[in-house]
Write a protein that holds these residues in place. Sequence first.
Motif, mmCIF file in Angstrom:
data_model
loop_
_atom_site.group_PDB
_atom_site.id
_atom_site.type_symbol
_atom_site.label_atom_id
_atom_site.label_comp_id
_atom_site.label_asym_id
_atom_site.label_seq_id
_atom_site.Cartn_x
_atom_site.Cartn_y
_atom_site.Cartn_z
ATOM 1 N N PRO A 1 0.823 -1.202 0.000
ATOM 2 C CA PRO A 1 0.000 0.000 0.000
ATOM 3 C C PRO A 1 0.861 1.256 0.000
ATOM 4 N N LEU A 2 0.468 2.188 -0.811
ATOM 5 C CA LEU A 2 1.182 3.456 -0.877
ATOM 6 C C LEU A 2 0.773 4.325 0.299
ATOM 7 N N PRO A 3 1.666 5.178 0.766
ATOM 8 C CA PRO A 3 1.288 6.084 1.847
ATOM 9 C C PRO A 3 0.217 7.056 1.353
ATOM 10 N N PHE A 4 -0.583 7.555 2.288
ATOM 11 C CA PHE A 4 -1.617 8.516 1.932
ATOM 12 C C PHE A 4 -0.976 9.874 1.695
ATOM 13 N N HIS A 5 -1.636 10.676 0.902
ATOM 14 C CA HIS A 5 -1.138 12.007 0.583
ATOM 15 C C HIS A 5 -2.144 13.045 1.036
ATOM 16 N N GLU A 6 -1.711 14.308 1.091
ATOM 17 C CA GLU A 6 -2.559 15.392 1.559
ATOM 18 C C GLU A 6 -3.910 15.442 0.849
ATOM 19 N N ASN A 7 -3.936 15.148 -0.452
ATOM 20 C CA ASN A 7 -5.182 15.275 -1.201
ATOM 21 C C ASN A 7 -6.249 14.291 -0.761
ATOM 22 N N ILE A 8 -5.895 13.253 -0.021
ATOM 23 C CA ILE A 8 -6.914 12.314 0.463
ATOM 24 C C ILE A 8 -7.758 12.967 1.560
ATOM 25 N N LEU A 9 -7.242 13.989 2.222
ATOM 26 C CA LEU A 9 -7.968 14.644 3.312
ATOM 27 C C LEU A 9 -8.554 15.996 2.925
ATOM 28 N N ALA A 10 -8.011 16.636 1.898
ATOM 29 C CA ALA A 10 -8.455 17.982 1.541
ATOM 30 C C ALA A 10 -9.960 18.023 1.295
ATOM 31 N N ASN A 11 -10.600 19.023 1.898
ATOM 32 C CA ASN A 11 -12.041 19.261 1.771
ATOM 33 C C ASN A 11 -12.884 18.131 2.364
ATOM 34 N N LYS A 12 -12.359 17.476 3.389
ATOM 35 C CA LYS A 12 -13.100 16.423 4.086
ATOM 36 C C LYS A 12 -13.175 16.761 5.567
ATOM 37 N N SER A 13 -14.226 16.266 6.216
ATOM 38 C CA SER A 13 -14.422 16.484 7.650
ATOM 39 C C SER A 13 -14.635 15.138 8.332
ATOM 40 N N TYR A 14 -14.152 15.049 9.575
ATOM 41 C CA TYR A 14 -14.281 13.838 10.379
ATOM 42 C C TYR A 14 -14.823 14.220 11.750
ATOM 43 N N VAL A 15 -15.621 13.324 12.342
ATOM 44 C CA VAL A 15 -16.203 13.599 13.651
ATOM 45 C C VAL A 15 -15.974 12.439 14.606
ATOM 46 N N TYR A 16 -15.929 12.802 15.875
ATOM 47 C CA TYR A 16 -15.997 11.821 16.954
ATOM 48 C C TYR A 16 -17.270 12.149 17.717
ATOM 49 N N LEU A 17 -18.234 11.235 17.707
ATOM 50 C CA LEU A 17 -19.533 11.458 18.334
ATOM 51 C C LEU A 17 -19.500 11.044 19.799
ATOM 52 N N PHE A 18 -20.031 11.909 20.673
ATOM 53 C CA PHE A 18 -20.168 11.576 22.084
ATOM 54 C C PHE A 18 -21.419 10.737 22.348
ATOM 55 N N PHE A 19 -22.362 10.767 21.418
ATOM 56 C CA PHE A 19 -23.620 10.027 21.534
ATOM 57 C C PHE A 19 -23.854 9.267 20.235
ATOM 58 N N SER A 20 -24.624 8.199 20.306
ATOM 59 C CA SER A 20 -24.878 7.368 19.127
ATOM 60 C C SER A 20 -25.856 8.002 18.151
ATOM 61 N N THR A 21 -26.818 8.770 18.692
ATOM 62 C CA THR A 21 -27.855 9.356 17.840
ATOM 63 C C THR A 21 -28.093 10.806 18.232
ATOM 64 N N GLU A 22 -28.693 11.542 17.337
ATOM 65 C CA GLU A 22 -29.056 12.927 17.628
ATOM 66 C C GLU A 22 -30.070 12.982 18.777
ATOM 67 N N LYS A 23 -31.007 12.030 18.781
ATOM 68 C CA LYS A 23 -32.020 11.963 19.846
ATOM 69 C C LYS A 23 -31.349 11.799 21.205
ATOM 70 N N GLU A 24 -30.379 10.903 21.292
ATOM 71 C CA GLU A 24 -29.661 10.681 22.543
ATOM 72 C C GLU A 24 -28.920 11.940 22.982
ATOM 73 N N CYS A 25 -28.339 12.662 22.031
ATOM 74 C CA CYS A 25 -27.643 13.912 22.331
ATOM 75 C C CYS A 25 -28.607 14.925 22.945
ATOM 76 N N VAL A 26 -29.751 15.115 22.307
ATOM 77 C CA VAL A 26 -30.746 16.073 22.793
ATOM 78 C C VAL A 26 -31.259 15.670 24.174
ATOM 79 N N GLU A 27 -31.498 14.391 24.376
ATOM 80 C CA GLU A 27 -31.989 13.905 25.672
ATOM 81 C C GLU A 27 -30.980 14.129 26.796
ATOM 82 N N ASN A 28 -29.706 14.260 26.477
ATOM 83 C CA ASN A 28 -28.670 14.438 27.491
ATOM 84 C C ASN A 28 -28.317 15.898 27.757
ATOM 85 N N GLN A 29 -29.074 16.812 27.198
ATOM 86 C CA GLN A 29 -28.858 18.227 27.482
ATOM 87 C C GLN A 29 -29.476 18.538 28.846
#
Length: 128
Positions: free
Chosen positions: A15-43
């Motif tokens: 496998p070739l190493p990844f390059h900058e263009n693999i990430l450009a214009n992309k977003s990644y998240v780490y969710l604290f809750f499994s669903t939006e409903k669960e998030c709202v319920e925990n406010q």
Amino acid sequence: MVLAVLLLLSCTHVPLPFHENILANKSYVYLFFSTEKECVENQLDPDFFINCHQQVDFYKNNIVVIMMTDILWKGTYKIEGNTVILTFENSYEIPDGELIFEIINPSRLLLTENGTVWKKISGNSIWH
């Protein structure tokens, strides 16, 4: 014999190493809750909304923006092999001024300091 070994090695998939263009214009998240409903319920307070996720946005020209709590931190990133190094000014959320992700695959990043897996956002919602 030597020619056969060379031909075999040249056909081995590495496998070739990844390059900058693999990430450009992309977003990644780490969710604290499994669903939006669960998030709202925990406010806990209707007048104060706590974040339900952390997010990192990669832009062209190696610009990165990350949200760890409710503050956006702007910095730069570089890719070395399968490692993504984010560099920021030192802050209380990023005291060393650096965060390191490992690229698991194009849709998953591992934040090495705490082992959390961040998933690529696809579509208009973080909950997909």
